[in-house]
Motif scaffolding. Structure first.
Motif, PDB file in Angstrom:
ATOM      1  N   MET A  83     -21.679  -6.272   9.550  1.00  0.00           N
ATOM      2  CA  MET A  83     -20.702  -5.260   9.169  1.00  0.00           C
ATOM      3  C   MET A  83     -19.558  -5.284  10.171  1.00  0.00           C
ATOM      4  SD  MET A  83     -23.258  -2.141   8.130  1.00  0.00           S
ATOM      5  CE  MET A  83     -23.778  -1.870   9.814  1.00  0.00           C
ATOM      6  N   SER A  84     -18.339  -5.382   9.685  1.00  0.00           N
ATOM      7  CA  SER A  84     -17.178  -5.362  10.557  1.00  0.00           C
ATOM      8  C   SER A  84     -16.165  -4.357  10.016  1.00  0.00           C
ATOM      9  CB  SER A  84     -16.558  -6.762  10.666  1.00  0.00           C
ATOM     10  OG  SER A  84     -16.150  -7.216   9.390  1.00  0.00           O
ATOM     11  N   SER A  85     -15.177  -4.058  10.832  1.00  0.00           N
ATOM     12  CA  SER A  85     -14.148  -3.078  10.461  1.00  0.00           C
ATOM     13  C   SER A  85     -14.781  -1.805   9.917  1.00  0.00           C
ATOM     14  CB  SER A  85     -13.195  -3.682   9.427  1.00  0.00           C
ATOM     15  OG  SER A  85     -12.585  -4.855   9.917  1.00  0.00           O
ATOM     16  N   LEU A  86     -15.763  -1.300  10.627  1.00  0.00           N
ATOM     17  CA  LEU A  86     -16.482  -0.126  10.158  1.00  0.00           C
ATOM     18  C   LEU A  86     -15.560   1.081  10.064  1.00  0.00           C
ATOM     19  CD1 LEU A  86     -19.820  -0.781  11.993  1.00  0.00           C
ATOM     20  CD2 LEU A  86     -19.587  -0.387   9.546  1.00  0.00           C
ATOM     21  N   LYS A  87     -15.780   1.847   9.010  1.00  0.00           N
ATOM     22  CA  LYS A  87     -14.936   3.006   8.725  1.00  0.00           C
ATOM     23  C   LYS A  87     -15.746   4.288   8.843  1.00  0.00           C
ATOM     24  CE  LYS A  87     -12.190   0.378   5.365  1.00  0.00           C
ATOM     25  NZ  LYS A  87     -11.721   0.332   3.953  1.00  0.00           N
ATOM     26  N   LEU A  88     -15.018   5.397   8.821  1.00  0.00           N
ATOM     27  CA  LEU A  88     -15.668   6.700   8.964  1.00  0.00           C
ATOM     28  C   LEU A  88     -16.507   7.065   7.740  1.00  0.00           C
ATOM     29  CD1 LEU A  88     -12.810   8.683  10.720  1.00  0.00           C
ATOM     30  CD2 LEU A  88     -14.932   7.836  11.739  1.00  0.00           C
ATOM     31  N   ASP A  89     -16.335   6.356   6.627  1.00  0.00           N
ATOM     32  CA  ASP A  89     -17.188   6.639   5.464  1.00  0.00           C
ATOM     33  C   ASP A  89     -18.324   5.631   5.316  1.00  0.00           C
ATOM     34  OD1 ASP A  89     -14.888   5.403   2.877  1.00  0.00           O
ATOM     35  OD2 ASP A  89     -15.598   4.548   4.762  1.00  0.00           O
ATOM     36  N   THR A 126     -24.023   4.954  12.631  1.00  0.00           N
ATOM     37  CA  THR A 126     -23.103   6.065  12.884  1.00  0.00           C
ATOM     38  C   THR A 126     -21.763   5.501  13.333  1.00  0.00           C
ATOM     39  OG1 THR A 126     -24.956   7.465  13.547  1.00  0.00           O
ATOM     40  CG2 THR A 126     -22.758   8.207  14.157  1.00  0.00           C
ATOM     41  N   VAL A 127     -20.703   6.009  12.747  1.00  0.00           N
ATOM     42  CA  VAL A 127     -19.354   5.591  13.124  1.00  0.00           C
ATOM     43  C   VAL A 127     -18.603   6.827  13.589  1.00  0.00           C
ATOM     44  CG1 VAL A 127     -17.215   4.488  12.392  1.00  0.00           C
ATOM     45  CG2 VAL A 127     -19.413   3.748  11.419  1.00  0.00           C
ATOM     46  N   SER A 128     -18.204   6.810  14.824  1.00  0.00           N
ATOM     47  CA  SER A 128     -17.525   7.981  15.376  1.00  0.00           C
ATOM     48  C   SER A 128     -16.679   7.572  16.559  1.00  0.00           C
ATOM     49  CB  SER A 128     -18.555   9.019  15.817  1.00  0.00           C
ATOM     50  OG  SER A 128     -17.924  10.116  16.450  1.00  0.00           O
ATOM     51  N   SER A 129     -15.534   8.252  16.695  1.00  0.00           N
ATOM     52  CA  SER A 129     -14.682   7.993  17.855  1.00  0.00           C
ATOM     53  C   SER A 129     -15.015   8.961  18.981  1.00  0.00           C
ATOM     54  CB  SER A 129     -13.204   8.111  17.463  1.00  0.00           C
ATOM     55  OG  SER A 129     -12.961   9.361  16.864  1.00  0.00           O
TER      56      SER A 129
END
Length: 129
Positions: A83-89, A126-129
């Motif tokens: 998985m690359s360019s992971l997004k918040l969704d 989990t994707v989070s800044s």
């Protein structure tokens, strides 16, 4: 006993990458159509990608095309989801599944979870800044 074990889930920042692994035991995944599904809280389970037995068919849900890649390593009896360019969704529990049957009917653009017989326990992304 047929078993699938996923690993690789983690916390990443938006735009980051992860590689999920799914290792089969008790059977050879080479002869099965393998798929990745995901389920976020409050949402239905969604088919993300699949790879047909025989290595000729792969499919992806539109939202991950050009960002995710499914692959298989028969020697390791393992399926991967890069998985690359992971997004918040993208955050969800990602599940690996194996299905027995004609790959052309199992590995379609709209992967039907009811066609898959063996499931892993899931791994959290989990994707989070």
């Amino acid at each position: 006993q047929l078993q699938l074990v996923e690993s690789g889930g983690d916390l990443v920042q938006p735009g980051g990458s992860l590689k999920l692994s799914c290792t089969a035991s008790g059977f050879s995944s080479t002869y099965y159509t393998m798929a990745w599904f995901r389920q976020a809280p409050g949402k239905e389970r969604e088919g993300v990608s699949c790879a047909g037995s025989g290595g000729l068919i792969t499919n992806y849900v539109d939202s991950v095309k050009d960002r995710f890649t499914i692959s298989r390593d028969s020697a390791k009896n393992t399926v991967y989801l890069q998985m690359s360019s992971l997004k918040l969704d993208d955050p969800a529990v990602y599940y690996c599944a194996a299905g027995w049957g004609p790959p052309s009917s199992l590995c379609t653009e709209a992967v039907d979870s009811d066609r898959f017989d063996v499931w892993g326990q899931g791994t959290q992304v989990t994707v989070s800044s």
